[in-house]
Design an enzyme around this catalytic site. Sequence first.
Site, PDB file in Angstrom:
ATOM      1  N   LYS A  45      13.457 -38.178  10.744  1.00 37.10           N
ATOM      2  CA  LYS A  45      14.104 -39.466  10.487  1.00 37.10           C
ATOM      3  C   LYS A  45      15.631 -39.362  10.570  1.00 37.10           C
ATOM      4  O   LYS A  45      16.197 -38.264  10.531  1.00 37.10           O
ATOM      5  CB  LYS A  45      13.662 -39.986   9.115  1.00 37.10           C
ATOM      6  CG  LYS A  45      12.179 -40.382   9.049  1.00 37.10           C
ATOM      7  CD  LYS A  45      11.852 -41.019   7.700  1.00 37.10           C
ATOM      8  CE  LYS A  45      10.409 -41.484   7.630  1.00 37.10           C
ATOM      9  NZ  LYS A  45      10.116 -42.156   6.331  1.00 37.10           N
ATOM     10  N   TYR A  99       6.488 -50.193  11.538  1.00 37.00           N
ATOM     11  CA  TYR A  99       6.151 -50.263  10.109  1.00 37.00           C
ATOM     12  C   TYR A  99       5.526 -51.607   9.725  1.00 37.00           C
ATOM     13  O   TYR A  99       5.617 -52.016   8.563  1.00 37.00           O
ATOM     14  CB  TYR A  99       7.400 -50.008   9.266  1.00 37.00           C
ATOM     15  CG  TYR A  99       7.773 -48.542   9.164  1.00 37.00           C
ATOM     16  CD1 TYR A  99       6.956 -47.628   8.495  1.00 37.00           C
ATOM     17  CD2 TYR A  99       8.943 -48.058   9.719  1.00 37.00           C
ATOM     18  CE1 TYR A  99       7.284 -46.285   8.399  1.00 37.00           C
ATOM     19  CE2 TYR A  99       9.297 -46.702   9.627  1.00 37.00           C
ATOM     20  CZ  TYR A  99       8.457 -45.833   8.956  1.00 37.00           C
ATOM     21  OH  TYR A  99       8.783 -44.501   8.853  1.00 37.00           O
ATOM     22  N   THR A 115       5.796 -38.965  -0.650  1.00 35.77           N
ATOM     23  CA  THR A 115       6.827 -39.885  -0.146  1.00 35.77           C
ATOM     24  C   THR A 115       8.150 -39.700  -0.886  1.00 35.77           C
ATOM     25  O   THR A 115       9.212 -39.665  -0.266  1.00 35.77           O
ATOM     26  CB  THR A 115       6.338 -41.345  -0.315  1.00 35.77           C
ATOM     27  OG1 THR A 115       5.040 -41.476   0.273  1.00 35.77           O
ATOM     28  CG2 THR A 115       7.302 -42.323   0.333  1.00 35.77           C
ATOM     29  N   ARG A 155       9.704 -32.542   2.567  1.00 31.85           N
ATOM     30  CA  ARG A 155      10.453 -33.556   1.815  1.00 31.85           C
ATOM     31  C   ARG A 155      11.122 -32.951   0.581  1.00 31.85           C
ATOM     32  O   ARG A 155      12.254 -33.333   0.234  1.00 31.85           O
ATOM     33  CB  ARG A 155       9.544 -34.732   1.469  1.00 31.85           C
ATOM     34  CG  ARG A 155       9.324 -35.636   2.688  1.00 31.85           C
ATOM     35  CD  ARG A 155       8.253 -36.646   2.459  1.00 31.85           C
ATOM     36  NE  ARG A 155       8.250 -37.691   3.485  1.00 31.85           N
ATOM     37  CZ  ARG A 155       7.275 -38.564   3.640  1.00 31.85           C
ATOM     38  NH1 ARG A 155       6.226 -38.528   2.833  1.00 31.85           N
ATOM     39  NH2 ARG A 155       7.325 -39.476   4.588  1.00 31.85           N
ATOM     40  N   ASN A 190      13.714 -39.953   3.476  1.00 32.36           N
ATOM     41  CA  ASN A 190      12.869 -38.808   3.133  1.00 32.36           C
ATOM     42  C   ASN A 190      12.541 -37.890   4.308  1.00 32.36           C
ATOM     43  O   ASN A 190      11.489 -37.266   4.345  1.00 32.36           O
ATOM     44  CB  ASN A 190      11.615 -39.274   2.393  1.00 32.36           C
ATOM     45  CG  ASN A 190      10.771 -40.216   3.223  1.00 32.36           C
ATOM     46  OD1 ASN A 190      11.107 -40.520   4.366  1.00 32.36           O
ATOM     47  ND2 ASN A 190       9.668 -40.676   2.663  1.00 32.36           N
ATOM     48  N   HIS A 192       8.519 -38.564   8.961  1.00 32.05           N
ATOM     49  CA  HIS A 192       7.326 -39.417   8.957  1.00 32.05           C
ATOM     50  C   HIS A 192       6.147 -38.598   9.450  1.00 32.05           C
ATOM     51  O   HIS A 192       6.313 -37.721  10.304  1.00 32.05           O
ATOM     52  CB  HIS A 192       7.523 -40.616   9.898  1.00 32.05           C
ATOM     53  CG  HIS A 192       6.249 -41.362  10.170  1.00 32.05           C
ATOM     54  ND1 HIS A 192       5.771 -42.344   9.325  1.00 32.05           N
ATOM     55  CD2 HIS A 192       5.331 -41.250  11.167  1.00 32.05           C
ATOM     56  CE1 HIS A 192       4.617 -42.801   9.800  1.00 32.05           C
ATOM     57  NE2 HIS A 192       4.331 -42.146  10.926  1.00 32.05           N
ATOM     58  N   GLU A 217       0.277 -44.496  16.751  1.00 32.94           N
ATOM     59  CA  GLU A 217       1.692 -44.122  16.679  1.00 32.94           C
ATOM     60  C   GLU A 217       2.098 -43.228  17.862  1.00 32.94           C
ATOM     61  O   GLU A 217       3.235 -43.321  18.347  1.00 32.94           O
ATOM     62  CB  GLU A 217       1.965 -43.440  15.333  1.00 32.94           C
ATOM     63  CG  GLU A 217       1.831 -44.437  14.177  1.00 32.94           C
ATOM     64  CD  GLU A 217       1.976 -43.805  12.800  1.00 32.94           C
ATOM     65  OE1 GLU A 217       2.173 -42.567  12.705  1.00 32.94           O
ATOM     66  OE2 GLU A 217       1.890 -44.555  11.809  1.00 32.94           O
TER      67      GLU A 217
END
Length: 140
Positions: free
Chosen positions: A8, A48, A90, A101, A111, A114, A125
Site C-alpha cells: 500500500k 473496495y 487489520t 502489519r 496498514n 492488502h 482482484e
Amino acid sequence: MQTLTIIKPDAVAGGKAGKVLAHLEAAGFVVRAARMTRLSRAQAEAFYEVHKGRPFFDSLCTFMTSGPCIPMVLERADAVAHLRKAIGATDPAQAEPGTIRKLFAESKERNAIHASDSEDNAKREIGFFFAESELKGNWA
Ligand code: GDP
C-alpha cells in the site's frame, strides 16, 4: 494457488516495499506478476466497493490514491490462507508478532499491505489488476 497482494501507499512512501517483499519471499511466496501504479479515485472505489457505506470508505479511498502502490500476484500452496496469516490483523495493534502489519503498518488504515480474503476474491482482484496474458510469462 495464486492470490493478490498490494503493497500500500504508506509502505511504498516509507521506503518499506523491499522489506515487505523480502518478507513475502521468505514466507514461500513467488511473485508471478507485479507493477507499480497510482490508483485513480474510481479504481479505489471499485476495488473496495464491498466497503461502500462503511464510515472509513472515503478515508480509505483517499489513502489508497495518495501515492503509488504495488499490486502483485503471489503464488504458493494454500496461498490465500497463508498470505492472510503472514500479513496479520487489520489493526497492527492486534497483529501477531512477526506479521507484516505488526512490523511495517502505521495504523489500522495505513496498514502496509492488502491480501485477498477468499479464493473468489483473489480471482476477482487478480483480474482487477492483471490481464490473463501477464500471468502466463516465461516462468510457466
Ligand atoms: P483487511 O482485509 O484486513 O485489509 O481489512 P478490511 O477488508 O476489513 O478493510 C479494508 C481496509 O480498510 C483495511 O486494510 C484498512 O486499510 C481499512 N480499514 C479497515 N477498517 C478500518 C477502520 O476501522 N478505520 C479505518 N480508518 N480504516 C479501516
